[in-house]
Motif scaffolding. Structure first.
Motif, PDB file in Angstrom:
ATOM      1  N   LEU A 125      83.906  48.362  46.733  1.00 41.98           N
ATOM      2  CA  LEU A 125      83.158  47.601  45.971  1.00 41.98           C
ATOM      3  C   LEU A 125      81.681  48.432  45.837  1.00 41.98           C
ATOM      4  N   PHE A 126      80.949  48.417  44.522  1.00 42.06           N
ATOM      5  CA  PHE A 126      79.959  49.102  44.452  1.00 42.06           C
ATOM      6  C   PHE A 126      79.060  48.146  43.123  1.00 42.06           C
ATOM      7  N   PHE A 127      77.537  48.507  43.151  1.00 40.71           N
ATOM      8  CA  PHE A 127      76.978  47.888  41.985  1.00 40.71           C
ATOM      9  C   PHE A 127      76.979  48.831  41.017  1.00 40.71           C
ATOM     10  N   HIS A 128      77.624  48.252  39.723  1.00 41.80           N
ATOM     11  CA  HIS A 128      77.482  49.189  38.311  1.00 41.80           C
ATOM     12  C   HIS A 128      75.839  48.747  37.750  1.00 41.80           C
ATOM     13  N   ASP A 129      75.647  47.508  37.921  1.00 41.45           N
ATOM     14  CA  ASP A 129      74.326  47.084  37.244  1.00 41.45           C
ATOM     15  C   ASP A 129      73.621  46.042  38.191  1.00 41.45           C
ATOM     16  N   ALA A 130      72.342  45.988  38.307  1.00 45.11           N
ATOM     17  CA  ALA A 130      71.355  45.067  38.792  1.00 45.11           C
ATOM     18  C   ALA A 130      70.189  45.295  38.482  1.00 45.11           C
ATOM     19  N   TRP A 131      69.387  44.462  37.739  1.00 45.02           N
ATOM     20  CA  TRP A 131      68.182  44.460  37.103  1.00 45.02           C
ATOM     21  C   TRP A 131      67.623  42.886  36.963  1.00 45.02           C
ATOM     22  N   ASN A 132      66.354  43.003  36.586  1.00 46.80           N
ATOM     23  CA  ASN A 132      65.603  41.831  36.507  1.00 46.80           C
ATOM     24  C   ASN A 132      65.007  42.122  35.022  1.00 46.80           C
ATOM     25  N   GLU A 133      64.812  41.108  34.148  1.00 48.42           N
ATOM     26  CA  GLU A 133      64.367  41.249  32.723  1.00 48.42           C
ATOM     27  C   GLU A 133      63.477  40.123  32.388  1.00 48.42           C
ATOM     28  N   TYR A 134      62.481  40.667  31.789  1.00 48.39           N
ATOM     29  CA  TYR A 134      61.275  39.582  31.169  1.00 48.39           C
ATOM     30  C   TYR A 134      60.956  39.550  29.758  1.00 48.39           C
ATOM     31  N   ALA A 135      61.313  38.456  29.048  1.00 50.16           N
ATOM     32  CA  ALA A 135      60.985  38.350  27.796  1.00 50.16           C
ATOM     33  C   ALA A 135      59.517  38.367  27.488  1.00 50.16           C
ATOM     34  N   VAL A 136      59.004  39.346  27.106  1.00 51.39           N
ATOM     35  CA  VAL A 136      57.320  39.575  26.730  1.00 51.39           C
ATOM     36  C   VAL A 136      57.259  38.718  25.493  1.00 51.39           C
ATOM     37  N   VAL A 137      57.982  39.038  24.336  1.00 55.47           N
ATOM     38  CA  VAL A 137      57.906  38.536  23.195  1.00 55.47           C
ATOM     39  C   VAL A 137      59.253  37.829  22.748  1.00 55.47           C
ATOM     40  N   LEU A 138      59.453  36.710  22.730  1.00 57.92           N
ATOM     41  CA  LEU A 138      60.827  35.785  22.520  1.00 57.92           C
ATOM     42  C   LEU A 138      60.977  35.908  21.085  1.00 57.92           C
ATOM     43  N   PRO A 139      62.712  36.227  20.660  1.00 60.78           N
ATOM     44  CA  PRO A 139      62.927  36.393  19.426  1.00 60.78           C
ATOM     45  C   PRO A 139      62.827  34.865  18.809  1.00 60.78           C
ATOM     46  N   ALA A 140      62.309  34.777  17.362  1.00 57.50           N
ATOM     47  CA  ALA A 140      62.381  33.427  16.869  1.00 57.50           C
ATOM     48  C   ALA A 140      62.728  33.779  15.287  1.00 57.50           C
ATOM     49  N   LYS A 141      63.021  32.672  14.745  1.00 57.03           N
ATOM     50  CA  LYS A 141      63.434  32.785  13.167  1.00 57.03           C
ATOM     51  C   LYS A 141      62.034  33.327  12.372  1.00 57.03           C
ATOM     52  N   ASP A 142      60.743  32.738  12.801  1.00 51.32           N
ATOM     53  CA  ASP A 142      59.769  33.312  12.162  1.00 51.32           C
ATOM     54  C   ASP A 142      58.821  34.431  12.455  1.00 51.32           C
ATOM     55  N   LYS A 143      59.630  35.121  13.522  1.00 57.58           N
ATOM     56  CA  LYS A 143      59.037  36.509  13.908  1.00 57.58           C
ATOM     57  C   LYS A 143      59.965  37.645  13.743  1.00 57.58           C
ATOM     58  N   LYS A 144      59.507  38.907  13.133  1.00 56.42           N
ATOM     59  CA  LYS A 144      60.389  39.907  13.354  1.00 56.42           C
ATOM     60  C   LYS A 144      60.544  40.723  14.583  1.00 56.42           C
ATOM     61  N   PHE A 145      59.352  40.403  15.246  1.00 53.65           N
ATOM     62  CA  PHE A 145      59.358  41.388  16.511  1.00 53.65           C
ATOM     63  C   PHE A 145      59.733  40.609  17.851  1.00 53.65           C
ATOM     64  N   SER A 146      60.570  41.273  18.576  1.00 49.79           N
ATOM     65  CA  SER A 146      60.787  40.732  19.881  1.00 49.79           C
ATOM     66  C   SER A 146      60.939  41.929  20.890  1.00 49.79           C
ATOM     67  N   MET A 147      60.644  41.671  22.297  1.00 52.85           N
ATOM     68  CA  MET A 147      60.521  42.543  23.230  1.00 52.85           C
ATOM     69  C   MET A 147      61.002  42.094  24.593  1.00 52.85           C
ATOM     70  N   SER A 148      61.716  42.709  25.251  1.00 53.52           N
ATOM     71  CA  SER A 148      61.982  42.373  26.743  1.00 53.52           C
ATOM     72  C   SER A 148      61.684  43.498  27.543  1.00 53.52           C
ATOM     73  N   LEU A 149      61.244  43.482  28.749  1.00 54.84           N
ATOM     74  CA  LEU A 149      60.977  44.581  29.878  1.00 54.84           C
ATOM     75  C   LEU A 149      61.893  44.219  30.908  1.00 54.84           C
ATOM     76  N   GLY A 150      62.526  45.309  31.544  1.00 54.71           N
ATOM     77  CA  GLY A 150      63.226  45.190  32.789  1.00 54.71           C
ATOM     78  C   GLY A 150      63.073  46.177  33.706  1.00 54.71           C
ATOM     79  N   ALA A 151      63.697  46.433  34.911  1.00 56.48           N
ATOM     80  CA  ALA A 151      63.648  47.365  35.952  1.00 56.48           C
ATOM     81  C   ALA A 151      64.954  46.994  36.612  1.00 56.48           C
ATOM     82  N   GLY A 152      65.492  48.207  37.234  1.00 52.22           N
ATOM     83  CA  GLY A 152      66.597  48.289  38.069  1.00 52.22           C
ATOM     84  C   GLY A 152      67.537  49.118  38.054  1.00 52.22           C
ATOM     85  N   LEU A 153      68.833  48.982  38.207  1.00 53.79           N
ATOM     86  CA  LEU A 153      70.054  50.059  37.953  1.00 53.79           C
ATOM     87  C   LEU A 153      70.576  49.466  36.743  1.00 53.79           C
TER      88      LEU A 153
END
Length: 459
Positions: A125-153
């Motif tokens: 067995l081996f890891f295909h993915d392993a990452w952490n992710e943080y939503a800097v700008v959450l998606p919302a109906k009244d917003k056009k822009f959203s962004m999440s940042l992450g790091a890892g495999l």
């Protein structure tokens, strides 16, 4: 050809008993971590079993015996994925499993011979993915822009939609492999370790990443003529890579919680997207001319289009799916990689004819400097019953390759059908594929075929 068609019919007949009845599988297991379900963990598991009848490249032997054909069964993918939304903004993901276990190979590292850790046994067995992710700008109906940042495999490797394709819902039986151009050289099973940003601006979805490629150490062959130089993966002190993919979604919007792009929605969404992507890595390959090392950048570009639309009368639930992509690959001069999926063939030392330059088994020229155009299309047939036991989706695909290292271009095709017992959760796929056979860099001698039946279950 008669042998392979006969064996193909036997495989299909043996599966008729599986085409009846229905099953009920959910979209994974979800565990709520609070009362309103905003914090949760989801677990997904799947397996894909392949049965094959294949024409082997000239100069192939299996188990010490020369052969021109072979039948086998193997584990294409056995996977487990879990992710947790531990807060409104914070998500963690892990994904592990095995791939490509056959009766001769794919076992734990170093396994060979006979016994408890013999050839092909107890894959690691081996890891295909392993990452952490943080939503800097959450998606919302009244917003056009959203962004999440992450790091890892991670799998946010840009380039094309199919480079980040989900293995759970392909239209054809599998990806064509050249959509993962770094596979197991400077990446770990189509992933690299790095940083990524993802999100949307209106109907535009973006994915960008900055990664550290895995080290490679292949030695280039020396030549006295620069025109004959061949670049190979040899990054030395690995430099950071950059990747990105932009996609404009004209109709319904697709989810981007996870990176895995859907191959076929079976008419449950109205989707039409245009996308473009890139991957660059400086000094990532090397060639050798007159004992002098030349370094070359990797520059990979793509443009693609994806469509999945319900058509006809609503009660018939028909749908058309299509995808087309053009790749422009530059790995350096005359770069060429041969790949054979779950290749059970080995080199026959006693063969005296013209060997395939790709090697034994089912290997073929798959990735290289040059251009590749790939197109697939499928049609979900109409219902004839209120609750059909099986849905059928015939499909076809065409690949055109023009590699700098080869004097002749190649065209190959795939044709087959999906038989859905419960959508993509439980399906049988049958596909016949051709591949080109080159006996030299200047001579394409013809093509050979492979028939595959896949059994897929995912929870």
């Amino acid at each position: 050809m008669k042998k392979i068609l006969f064996k193909a019919s036997v495989l299909l007949l043996s599966l008729q008993g599986f085409s009846q009845g229905s099953t009920e599988y959910g979209g994974g297991l979800k565990f709520n971590l609070n009362e309103d379900g905003s914090k949760f963990m989801r677990v997904i598991a799947w397996n894909q079993i392949w049965m094959r009848s294949s024409e082997m490249n000239p100069g192939t032997m299996i188990g010490g015996e020369a052969t021109s054909t072979a039948t086998d069964i193997g584990n294409r993918r056995l996977r487990f994925l879990a992710y947790a939304q531990v807060s409104k903004r914070y998500m963690i993901l892990t994904h592990f499993g095995i791939n490509n276990q056959t009766f001769t190979n794919g076992g734990a590292a170093g396994t060979s011979g006979t016994g408890g850790y013999g050839a092909g046994k107890k894959p690691g067995l081996f890891f295909h993915d392993a990452w952490n992710e943080y939503a800097v700008v959450l998606p919302a109906k009244d917003k056009k822009f959203s962004m999440s940042l992450g790091a890892g495999l991670h799998y946010y490797m840009g380039l094309s939609r199919m480079t980040m394709g989900s293995t759970l819902n392909f239209l054809t039986i599998d990806a064509p492999i050249f959509n993962w151009p770094l596979i197991e050289n400077s990446d770990q099973f189509a992933r690299q370790v790095g940083l990524f940003a993802k999100g949307k601006y209106g109907k535009l979805e973006y994915r960008l990443s900055y990664n550290k490629p895995y080290a490679t150490n292949l030695a280039p062959v020396n030549t006295t003529n620069a025109a004959n130089a061949v670049a190979v993966d040899n990054s030395g002190l690995t430099k950071w890579s950059k990747a990105g993919y932009l996609e404009y979604q004209f109709l319904e919007q697709e989810a981007n919680v996870l990176p895995f792009k859907v191959g076929s929605y079976l008419g449950t969404k109205k989707v039409f997207n245009l996308g473009a992507g890139f991957y660059t890595a400086p000094d990532a390959t090397r060639s050798l001319v007159n004992n002098t090392i030349n370094k070359h950048d990797i520059t990979l570009l793509s443009a693609d289009a994806f469509m999945d639309l319900p058509i006809g009368k609503k009660e018939k639930k028909m749908a058309v799916t299509a995808y087309s992509v053009l790749y422009d690959y530059d790995f350096g001069p005359n770069y060429l990689r041969n790949v054979g999926i779950m290749n059970v063939g080995t080199l026959d030392p006693n063969f005296t004819g013209n060997r395939a330059i790709a090697g034994p088994g089912n290997a073929q020229p798959t990735i290289g400097s040059g251009t590749i155009w790939y197109t697939q299309a499928g049609f979900l047939l109409p219902n004839k019953e209120a609750k059909p036991k099986v849905r059928i989706q015939p499909f076809g695909a065409v690949t055109y390759k023009d590699f700098d290292a080869l004097a002749q271009t190649s065209t190959q095709f795939d044709i087959g059908s999906n038989f859905f017992l419960d959508g993509h959760h439980a399906k049988i796929t049958a596909q016949y594929s051709t591949r080109p056979v080159y006996t030299s860099l200047t001579n394409k001698s013809g093509s050979l075929g492979e028939f595959v039946v896949q059994l897929q279950i995912y929870l």
